[in-house]
Design a protein around this motif. Structure first.
Motif: not given
Length: 126
Positions: A47, A49-52, A74-77, A104-105, A107
């Motif tokens: 939680e 971290d960001t994913i692309s 993409s977004g923040e977990i 995720i939120d 982006s």
């Protein structure tokens, strides 16, 4: 064989799905869990971290194979399904429900346009 492909989400060619409401929930498709066989381990980021989009974010390991998990968007977990640490089989039993992976939120909402709808996904796996 027929696979469950809910039309309330979008799909990547690599068999991950994403809901279209926020927070975005991510998992793998019914087809993917069937191809993998019995899931024995799921490795996920933390939680915060960001994913692309289209980049690996974790690993699912089954009795047949080890497969990378790719981010539909993409977004923040904001949440990780911790139940999978003790019950990785939830991915097999309920891939669109209790077997979800991350929330995720997002982006970049425009990334959804690159994903397949249920009909396009079903055509790909047919």
């Amino acid at each position: 064989m027929s696979f469950d492909t809910p039309d309330d989400r979008k799909y990547l060619e690599s068999h991950e799905w994403a809901t279209t409401d926020e927070p975005i929930r991510i998992g793998i498709s019914d087809f993917a869990q069937d191809e993998l066989g019995d899931v024995v381990f799921v490795e996920l980021p933390d939680e915060g971290d960001t994913i692309s989009h289209d980049e690996p974010f974790g690993v699912v390991e089954s009795i047949k194979a080890v497969s990378d998990l790719y981010a539909p968007v993409s977004g923040e977990i904001v949440a990780v399904n911790d139940a999978l640490h003790d019950q990785p089989e939830l991915v097999n039993e309920d891939p669109y429900g209790d077997g979800w992976l991350l929330e995720i939120d997002p982006s970049d909402e425009s990334e959804f346009e690159e994903l397949m709808d249920a009909d396009e996904y079903e055509a790909q796996i047919a």
